[in-house]
Scaffold this active site. Structure first.
Site, PDB file in Angstrom:
ATOM      1  N   THR A  48     -24.733 -10.006 -19.511  1.00  0.00           N
ATOM      2  CA  THR A  48     -23.330  -9.560 -18.847  1.00  0.00           C
ATOM      3  C   THR A  48     -22.943  -8.065 -18.983  1.00  0.00           C
ATOM      4  O   THR A  48     -22.160  -7.662 -18.216  1.00  0.00           O
ATOM      5  CB  THR A  48     -22.257 -10.339 -19.487  1.00  0.00           C
ATOM      6  OG1 THR A  48     -22.284 -10.124 -21.067  1.00  0.00           O
ATOM      7  CG2 THR A  48     -22.217 -11.797 -18.979  1.00  0.00           C
ATOM      8  N   GLY A 135     -38.415  -6.186 -31.868  1.00  0.00           N
ATOM      9  CA  GLY A 135     -38.808  -6.916 -30.980  1.00  0.00           C
ATOM     10  C   GLY A 135     -38.182  -8.479 -31.162  1.00  0.00           C
ATOM     11  O   GLY A 135     -38.693  -9.385 -30.725  1.00  0.00           O
ATOM     12  N   GLY A 137     -34.979  -9.419 -30.850  1.00  0.00           N
ATOM     13  CA  GLY A 137     -33.640  -9.447 -30.163  1.00  0.00           C
ATOM     14  C   GLY A 137     -32.609  -9.094 -31.035  1.00  0.00           C
ATOM     15  O   GLY A 137     -31.561  -9.333 -30.678  1.00  0.00           O
ATOM     16  N   SER A 139     -31.738  -5.664 -31.550  1.00  0.00           N
ATOM     17  CA  SER A 139     -31.647  -4.437 -31.326  1.00  0.00           C
ATOM     18  C   SER A 139     -32.036  -3.437 -32.285  1.00  0.00           C
ATOM     19  O   SER A 139     -31.468  -2.271 -32.673  1.00  0.00           O
ATOM     20  CB  SER A 139     -30.111  -4.241 -31.273  1.00  0.00           C
ATOM     21  OG  SER A 139     -29.525  -4.651 -29.913  1.00  0.00           O
ATOM     22  N   SER A 140     -33.445  -3.451 -32.562  1.00  0.00           N
ATOM     23  CA  SER A 140     -33.945  -2.343 -33.581  1.00  0.00           C
ATOM     24  C   SER A 140     -33.967  -1.114 -32.791  1.00  0.00           C
ATOM     25  O   SER A 140     -33.850   0.027 -33.262  1.00  0.00           O
ATOM     26  CB  SER A 140     -35.350  -2.841 -34.019  1.00  0.00           C
ATOM     27  OG  SER A 140     -36.111  -3.005 -32.923  1.00  0.00           O
ATOM     28  N   GLU A 173     -32.435   5.483 -23.851  1.00  0.00           N
ATOM     29  CA  GLU A 173     -33.317   4.474 -23.607  1.00  0.00           C
ATOM     30  C   GLU A 173     -33.719   4.349 -22.054  1.00  0.00           C
ATOM     31  O   GLU A 173     -34.762   4.084 -21.659  1.00  0.00           O
ATOM     32  CB  GLU A 173     -32.589   3.156 -24.262  1.00  0.00           C
ATOM     33  CG  GLU A 173     -33.691   2.101 -24.188  1.00  0.00           C
ATOM     34  CD  GLU A 173     -33.562   0.840 -25.105  1.00  0.00           C
ATOM     35  OE1 GLU A 173     -32.900   1.219 -26.149  1.00  0.00           O
ATOM     36  OE2 GLU A 173     -34.025  -0.241 -25.010  1.00  0.00           O
ATOM     37  N   ASP A 185     -25.760  -2.980 -26.798  1.00  0.00           N
ATOM     38  CA  ASP A 185     -26.553  -2.650 -28.335  1.00  0.00           C
ATOM     39  C   ASP A 185     -26.059  -1.374 -28.963  1.00  0.00           C
ATOM     40  O   ASP A 185     -25.845  -1.376 -30.136  1.00  0.00           O
ATOM     41  CB  ASP A 185     -28.159  -2.748 -28.003  1.00  0.00           C
ATOM     42  CG  ASP A 185     -28.662  -4.022 -27.567  1.00  0.00           C
ATOM     43  OD1 ASP A 185     -27.661  -5.035 -27.390  1.00  0.00           O
ATOM     44  OD2 ASP A 185     -29.641  -4.119 -26.971  1.00  0.00           O
ATOM     45  N   TYR A 237     -36.799  -8.142 -17.297  1.00  0.00           N
ATOM     46  CA  TYR A 237     -35.373  -7.709 -17.504  1.00  0.00           C
ATOM     47  C   TYR A 237     -34.854  -6.924 -16.067  1.00  0.00           C
ATOM     48  O   TYR A 237     -33.960  -7.183 -15.583  1.00  0.00           O
ATOM     49  CB  TYR A 237     -35.249  -6.749 -18.730  1.00  0.00           C
ATOM     50  CG  TYR A 237     -33.967  -6.190 -19.095  1.00  0.00           C
ATOM     51  CD1 TYR A 237     -33.067  -7.164 -20.157  1.00  0.00           C
ATOM     52  CD2 TYR A 237     -33.442  -5.355 -18.721  1.00  0.00           C
ATOM     53  CE1 TYR A 237     -31.871  -6.720 -20.455  1.00  0.00           C
ATOM     54  CE2 TYR A 237     -32.128  -4.851 -19.262  1.00  0.00           C
ATOM     55  CZ  TYR A 237     -31.345  -5.645 -19.930  1.00  0.00           C
ATOM     56  OH  TYR A 237     -29.957  -5.326 -20.279  1.00  0.00           O
TER      57      TYR A 237
HETATM   58  C1  GLA Z   1     -31.004  -6.282 -24.461  1.00  0.00           C
HETATM   59  C2  GLA Z   1     -30.198  -5.077 -23.748  1.00  0.00           C
HETATM   60  C3  GLA Z   1     -28.895  -4.899 -23.517  1.00  0.00           C
HETATM   61  C4  GLA Z   1     -28.312  -6.504 -23.040  1.00  0.00           C
HETATM   62  C5  GLA Z   1     -28.845  -7.877 -23.789  1.00  0.00           C
HETATM   63  C6  GLA Z   1     -28.793  -9.080 -22.887  1.00  0.00           C
HETATM   64  O1  GLA Z   1     -30.409  -6.449 -25.627  1.00  0.00           O
HETATM   65  O2  GLA Z   1     -30.530  -3.895 -24.432  1.00  0.00           O
HETATM   66  O3  GLA Z   1     -28.212  -4.040 -22.690  1.00  0.00           O
HETATM   67  O4  GLA Z   1     -28.243  -6.521 -21.701  1.00  0.00           O
HETATM   68  O5  GLA Z   1     -30.667  -7.449 -23.789  1.00  0.00           O
HETATM   69  O6  GLA Z   1     -27.426  -9.395 -23.239  1.00  0.00           O
END
Ligand code: GLA
Length: 397
Positions: A48, A135, A137, A139-140, A173, A185, A237
């Site tokens: 979102t 990797g 999920g 947010s490293s 990023e 993140d 993505y």
């Molecule tokens: C990754 C992206 C975020 C977000 C999520 C999905 O973590 O870095 O910005 O879009 O995927 O919610």
């Protein structure tokens, strides 16, 4: 110790003193300071954030630590305690997007983003240690970026606020590393607080700290790291993002956030000519609505009632957004069958982690069931741990 009691993914000694000592060993001098930024788990609000929508992450207690000292010769020297290969050295004024620097692109990208914004940032010696699994999920990347950004802010006296730090980290990023991520993140890393989930409106960047005390209710959130490593840069993505933007243009709105839940049937009808984006729209609109419902249930002191919304979110990500995978589905289905109140994949998708809301008393049986199911399916053993909301980025020493 039961598996679900593990404090976090990496039991190795970790802390500012260790990172300070590692910096001295690498560079032969003391750092000016050590700065920390956490990984995050997203409770709900997936994909979102690039649709101007709502997200509800909280910070993990797993962090990236950055020990740093300024340099007067404009050189950038980057070293990681987690990646073999020695010091990466590059002159700050030679930084340009697209340069292949491997892991070092994240901190280098932050230096580039700051300089590109006209900020007076010169050379730096940097040593990084992290307990945030890569990797997964969790947010490293954002933890790495934000720890670096906060270190540079401290070293060069920039006085940036948390929102500016998050935006610069995101720009690093997006424009330097080349991943078209949203702002969730980096904002989670800068702005989460202990004991709270962070409600972020990604349209105007307003924040609300939402008390998130599962322990007081006899509950916990298990993170199930499937160990399937995703790569957000792989195009899927970006494809989802482009599909959402195409749908918004077709519907004449600036972002899918503008479609309220009651307008969904009409919007789907208007998209008859674009069948491939209709499920994307359905996910985004229902997901924004689920975030609001989760907030309402947390505000009402009914965290157990959040469970079905998590599970509905997973179905939407699996069936409409099409970003789950066999291991994530197995983790979710097994957790639910073993008594979880709700479960979903979390993060960008295509691997990484799932979360499961469980009664304390059911945590071990859910953990065991997931391990058994993964073994039976021939998958690598997952790592299951309890996530508790920790602090956002801060100076650690
Ligand atoms: C990754 C992206 C975020 C977000 C999520 C999905 O973590 O870095 O910005 O879009 O995927 O919610």
């Amino acid at each position: 110790m039961p598996a679900h009691e593990a404090a976090g993914p990496t039991p190795a000694p970790h802390g500012a003193a260790r990172t300070d000592a590692a910096f001295r060993a690498v560079y032969g001098a003391a750092p000016t300071g050590v700065w920390a930024a956490p990984g995050r788990v997203n409770l709900i609000g997936e994909h979102t954030d690039y649709n101007d929508g709502f997200v509800l992450p909280f910070a993990l207690t797993d962090t990236t630590l950055a020990a740093a000292a300024p340099r007067t010769d404009g050189a950038l020297r980057l070293h990681s305690g987690d990646v073999p290969g020695g010091v990466v050295e590059v002159p700050a004024d030679a930084l340009a997007p697209g340069r292949d620097l491997g892991w070092a692109a994240y901190p280098a990208g932050v230096v580039w983003a700051m300089r590109d914004a006209g900020l007076p940032v010169g050379g730096v010696d940097l040593h990084l240690d992290s307990t945030v699994p890569t990797g997964a999920g969790l947010s490293s990347s954002a933890a790495l970026e934000v720890a670096t950004a906060l270190a540079l802010d401290g070293l060069y006296g920039l006085g940036l606020d948390r929102r500016e730090l998050a935006r610069l980290a995101q720009r690093a990023e997006n424009a330097f590393v080349g991943v078209p991520c949203g702002i969730m993140d980096q904002t989670a890393a800068t702005s989460c607080t202990t004991g709270h989930a962070l409600l972020l409106d990604t349209r105007d960047h307003t924040l609300r700290q939402v008390p998130f005390d599962l322990t007081g209710h006899g509950l916990r959130l298990l993170v199930i790291d499937t160990r399937v490593r995703h790569a957000l840069a792989d195009g899927a993505y970006a494809e989802r993002r482009a599909g959402c933007e195409r749908a918004a243009r077709h519907l004449g709105v600036s972002a899918l956030r503008d479609i309220a839940i009651g307008q969904l049937p009409g919007a789907l009808a208007d998209l008859a000519a674009l069948p491939d984006v209709r499920p994307l729209v359905r996910h985004i609109v229902t997901e924004n609505h689920r975030v609001q419902q989760v907030i309402a249930r947390l505000d009402a002191g009914e965290p157990r009632a959040v469970g079905p919304l998590l599970t509905a979110g997973h179905a939407s990500l699996r069936d409409d957004f099409a970003i789950s995978c066999a291991e994530l589905d197995l983790a979710v289905d097994t957790a639910l069958a073993a008594g979880a109140l709700g479960a979903r994949m979390t993060g960008g998708g295509f691997g990484g982690s799932a979360v499961a809301l469980v009664e304390d008393a059911a945590a071990q049986q859910v953990t065991d069931a997931v391990h058994t199911a993964f073994t039976a399916a021939g998958h690598a053993a997952p790592r299951v741990f309890t996530a508790r909301p920790g602090p956002g980025a801060h100076r650690a020493a």
